[in-house]
Write an enzyme that holds these catalytic residues in place. Sequence first.
Site, short mmCIF file in Angstrom:
data_model
loop_
_atom_site.label_atom_id
_atom_site.label_comp_id
_atom_site.label_asym_id
_atom_site.label_seq_id
_atom_site.Cartn_x
_atom_site.Cartn_y
_atom_site.Cartn_z
N GLY A 31 0.90 -1.21 0.03
CA GLY A 31 0.06 -0.03 -0.30
C GLY A 31 0.79 1.38 -0.23
N SER A 32 0.18 2.35 0.54
CA SER A 32 1.02 3.61 0.58
C SER A 32 2.36 3.80 1.11
CB SER A 32 0.04 4.74 1.00
OG SER A 32 -1.05 4.75 0.16
N THR A 33 2.66 2.81 2.10
CA THR A 33 4.01 2.98 2.69
C THR A 33 5.13 2.94 1.58
OG1 THR A 33 3.87 0.79 3.14
CG2 THR A 33 3.52 2.41 4.93
N LYS B 214 5.04 4.02 -1.31
CA LYS B 214 4.96 5.46 -2.24
C LYS B 214 6.52 6.16 -1.76
CE LYS B 214 0.05 6.00 -2.47
NZ LYS B 214 -1.08 6.74 -2.01
#
Length: 646
Positions: free
Chosen positions: A293-295, A297
Site C-alpha cells: 500500500g501507500s508506505t 510510495k
Amino acid sequence: MKATQTTVRRRLFVALIIGTFLFIALIIRLGFVQIWLGPELSGKAEDSWRRNIPFAAKRGEILDRNGVQLAYNISSPTVMAIPAQIKDAKSVAAQLASALQLNEEALLKQITQRQLIVRIQPGGRKITQEKAQEIRSLNLPGIVVAEDNKRYYPFGQLAAHILGFTGIDNQGLTGIELKYDKPLTGLGGSISFLADAAGRQMPNSTDAYVKPRDGMNLQLTVDSHIQSVLERELDQAMVKYQAEHAIAIVMDPNNGEILAMGGRPGYDPGSFREFPKESYDRNLPIWMTYEPGSTFKIITLAAALEEKKVNLNESFYDPGYIEVAGARLRCWKRGGHGSETFLQVVENSCNPGFVVMGQRLGKEKLFDYISKFGFGTKTGIDLGGEENGIMFKMSRVGPVELATTAFGQGVSVTPIQQITAVSAAINGGKLFKPFVARGWYQPGSSQMIDQVQPELVRQVISEATSKQVRETLESVVANGTGRNAFIEGYRVGGKTGTAQKVVNGRYSATDHIVSFIGFAPADDPKIVVYAAVDNPQGLQFGGLIAAPLVKSIMEDTLRYMQVPERKDQMEKKYVYGDTRLVEVPNVIGMSITDIYENLNSNFLLAKSGVGSYVVNQVPKAGAKLEQGSTIRIYLSDTAPPPQESN
C-alpha cells in the site's frame, strides 16, 4: 638304501637350523608385537572395553544489547540405564517407574534392551533436581543420573520469534537458536569406565573424565526494554482491533541493527508445544508477504526526487482518479483532492499523483530503484524463514502495472524489506543489511571477542535527496495523513499505508492490512518504526490504527534512549476530530481565582494541600498536553519566592 650316520646328522643339523631360525623369527615377532604394537593393541583393547556416559556442554547464553539474559540454561538431569549392570530388572523397573511416574512394563522394555547405555525417555529426560535426588537415593544398580541442562527463557514470550527455541537435546530448532546453533552448543564431555563383555565394570579400573567445552555467549542488537514496549503495543492492538495478525519492527536506520521485532499471535519458547504450530513456525516480520500500500510510495518519491522528475512545489490536479490504458485508477478520497502541489500529493497520499511520478520515471527506472532498495530479494537478516516478496517481471509490466506499483499495489513485500528500504531513503541513501547478532563472548568473560560489523549493501540515493525525503515525510506527519503519529517535542516523519488483501484471487472490499512507518528525529533519525495490523475490525485506515501504535512505540523509545527534544518542530495542522495540544501555563505564585482565569477551559484542575497560593505544579509550564488533561497544583498559605525568568 639305508641312510648313513653322516646323512642323518646332516638332516638333523638342517632341521635344527630351520627350527632355530623359526624360533628366532617367532621371538622377534613376539617382541615386535609386545614392544612396538603393544601400546596400540592395548589401546584398541581398552577402547573395546570402555563405556562412555556422555553429557552436553553448557549451551551459550543469549543476551540483549545491555547484557540482560534472554536465554540461558538451568540444571535438569537425565536418567540413564546400563542394562548389563542390572541384575533384577523387574525390581529396578518397578522402583524407577514409581519415582518417574512411568508405565512399568514400558520401562522394563527400555532397561532390558541389548544396548550399552539407554536414556530413559521421555519421562527420564530433563527432570528436576528434587526428582534426581530421589532417584539417586534409591541406589538402583545400573541406573545413573547424569548431569544435563535445559534451556530457560526468563521473559516468556518476549522476543520469542527472534530467539526461537531448542529441542529435547538442547539443539536449536528455530530463530537465533538455530541460526547460531554450532557456536552456542560447544563440545560435549563424558565420563567413561572399563567394562567386560557383559557390561560389568572391571575391578580396580578408574573412571576417565573428559571436560566439555561450553558454548559461546551471544549478544544481540535487541534492547529488551524497547522489545517490551513493542510487544505491549502489539498485544493491545490485537485486543482492541480483534486483528488476525500484528507486526512491528524497530531499527537503527544508520547501521541496520534490529532494536526490537515481533509479531502476534505469539508463543512462549519454553513451552512452544502448547501453542499452535503457525504461532512459532512463522516469523511474521520476515516471512509474511503482502501488498504494502501507500508506505511503498516512499520509494517512488525517493526515485522521482533523485532523478529530478518531480518538483514538490509543482502544481497537480486530482479529480479523484486517473485514466491509464483504459483503466480508471481511483484515489482513496472520493472526489479527489483537487488542486494541490506535489508536496501535498505526498501529504495526502494521493494515488493519481504517484501514478504521474511513476510514469515520469518509466518502468525501467522505477523498477531499477525498487531493486536497488532491496525489494524482490531477501535482505539477508541472520534469521531463518525469510521470504523474497514478489515483483512484476519486466516483460509483464505494462502501463497499468507501472501505475499500480507506483502507489504500492500489485507487488508483494515483507515488513523487514520495507523498514530496511525506508531506512535507506532517510539515512542519507545507504542501504544496510539488517542484523540481530551483535557479538560473541567466551563463557565467563565480559570481553567481546567477535563483534559483528554493519554491512553496507549499496548507496541508493544521494544525501541531498534523502534530506528532501525526510523533510517531505515530516510534513506528512505534521500536515497530512500521518498526523496521529505526531509527537510533541520531536520531529517525526512517516507514511501511512492501507492495502486491500487478496482473497481467492480477488481484492477484498472488506479485508485490509493497515500500516505505518515512522522515524525520528526527522533531522537526524535515530530510530525507524514499522507496524502493520492485519484485518482489524472497524475503520481500516493506517492513519487511524497503525500510526498511533507507532507513535506509542516511538515516544517511549525516544525518551528511553534520552534523545533530546527539538525546538524547531513543524506545527501540527489540526483537522476536525483531532485532539489538540495546548501549552501548560505557569501558575506558580497565583491565587486560586487567578488560576481559573488563566487555565480557561483547556485543563482540569487537581489540588493538593491547603492554602491560597500555588507553590508547585505538575506538569511544569511549557509542556503541551491534550485539551481536557489534568494539571495538579500544590497549595500553601505562604507565597513562593519570585521565580527567575529565563
